[in-house]
Design an enzyme around this catalytic site. Sequence first.
Site, PDB file in Angstrom:
ATOM      1  N   HIS A   1     -15.397   7.666 -33.186  1.00 21.45           N
ATOM      2  CA  HIS A   1     -16.755   7.219 -32.865  1.00 21.45           C
ATOM      3  C   HIS A   1     -17.681   8.372 -32.486  1.00 21.45           C
ATOM      4  CE1 HIS A   1     -15.036   3.164 -32.711  1.00 21.45           C
ATOM      5  NE2 HIS A   1     -16.262   2.682 -32.668  1.00 21.45           N
TER       6      HIS A   1
ATOM      7  N   GLU B   1      10.920  -8.452 -16.021  1.00 29.68           N
ATOM      8  CA  GLU B   1      11.361  -8.244 -17.408  1.00 29.68           C
ATOM      9  C   GLU B   1      10.421  -8.942 -18.381  1.00 29.68           C
ATOM     10  OE1 GLU B   1      15.385  -9.129 -18.417  1.00 29.68           O
ATOM     11  OE2 GLU B   1      16.225  -7.794 -16.904  1.00 29.68           O
TER      12      GLU B   1
ATOM     13  N   PRO C   1       0.803  -1.238   0.000  1.00 28.05           N
ATOM     14  CA  PRO C   1       0.000   0.000   0.000  1.00 28.05           C
ATOM     15  C   PRO C   1       0.831   1.281   0.000  1.00 28.05           C
ATOM     16  CG  PRO C   1      -0.939  -1.579   1.533  1.00 28.05           C
ATOM     17  CD  PRO C   1       0.357  -2.161   1.071  1.00 28.05           C
TER      18      PRO C   1
ATOM     19  N   GLU D   1       3.142  -2.937 -14.158  1.00 31.61           N
ATOM     20  CA  GLU D   1       4.536  -3.390 -14.289  1.00 31.61           C
ATOM     21  C   GLU D   1       5.509  -2.207 -14.368  1.00 31.61           C
ATOM     22  OE1 GLU D   1       4.968  -6.328 -13.723  1.00 31.61           O
ATOM     23  OE2 GLU D   1       3.463  -7.608 -14.630  1.00 31.61           O
TER      24      GLU D   1
ATOM     25  N   ARG E   1     -20.128   4.864 -41.052  1.00 28.14           N
ATOM     26  CA  ARG E   1     -20.770   6.128 -40.683  1.00 28.14           C
ATOM     27  C   ARG E   1     -20.569   7.161 -41.784  1.00 28.14           C
ATOM     28  NH1 ARG E   1     -23.516  10.040 -38.809  1.00 28.14           N
ATOM     29  NH2 ARG E   1     -23.189  10.971 -36.750  1.00 28.14           N
TER      30      ARG E   1
END
Length: 398
Positions: free
Chosen positions: A353, A255, A132, A378, A283
């Site tokens: 969109h 890694e 934490p 990561e 569209r």
Amino acid sequence: MARLAQTPGLTDVQTSILETVREFVDKEIVPHAQRLEHADEYPADIVAGMREMGLFGLTIDEEHGGLGESLLTYALVVEELSRGWMSVSGIVNTHFIVAYLVAQHGSAEQRAALLPRMATGEVRGAFSMSEPGCGSDVAAIRSTARRDGDTYVLDGQKMWLTNGAQSGVVATLVKTDPAAQPVYQGMTCFLLEKEPGFGETAPGLTIPGKISKMGYKGVETTEMILDGVAVPDSAMLGGPDQVGQGFYQMMDGIEVGRVNVAARACGISIRAFELAIAYAQQRHTFGEPLAGHQAIAFKLAEMATKIEAAHQMMVNAARLKDAGARNDVEAGMAKLLASEYCAEVVQESFRIHGGYGYSTEYEIERLMREAPFLLIGEGTSEIQKTIISRGLLKEYRL
């Protein structure tokens, strides 16, 4: 037209695996991902299909019941899975890292006991390093393991465990010598076996519940509380003589994990591009398809170029690791570029969109919530830049 993100030089076996996974993604993941993600529902049927295909043992050697494939094959599979739904790739990611750690650093007894069950998916792996209060500052972890006769007793609180509940073994980094200098030499990794589920899943080991997240749903992210967890010294990754080696072992796992995150970013980017180029042709505005407007066509060109660049960097990092070369700089570069480009590609798809992209009925809305995770998972982009610059300064030292 050739599909985006092609990888030349693959074997027939690799090509066959990827074709099988792609078909599975299109039939079993894409049609169900939106519903499962919105419900934050664990994709049990999808996971069962992945087990049947042998994906949990993809990189585990044939001696232990796996397929014995390379990091490159795994990364390309992750790219395909993430194109369908990033959470599904998360289910195999930490499992893969733990299997890698056991195979590379585990004792003969640990490999024999864990890898065959991990290869079938009977036992899943989770990876626990963060806490934490430390985030990317691994040196600041506070969880400890103290010697008590023939056992070690672990205490502390770990954070951000993917597969925290579903896992049966957790690779856990703690301090065995808090006074060690440098601090990294006082860290040790333990393989903590537990029952899948929430609550007290082993004596003193508690998985409290799922952490609520803006995205990356379906797969659970949890805390892990260690309160007097007693384990034999044989639970130490590699055995008792590996005390103080945990940080270096975990960094080796990270890694390969960074290659995985780069692959996830590539997969999400490919899906965002697929959605954008389809929508831009369907569209119509001002009497022609969106794709007929130069502003939109240029967006598509830039998106595709970024995807190709990120994919090739990811492939290069994986191939270096497979060749036995150090790839920390290249994995950092791949993770940095792929995650940043992913955020940009997804946002451009969202813009294409228009207002519909803001609707929960459209898939791009989910990708908008998933892409930011890759900027921090990561190791943040800033951490990647630190790793890259340090590596370059060593290589180009005057």
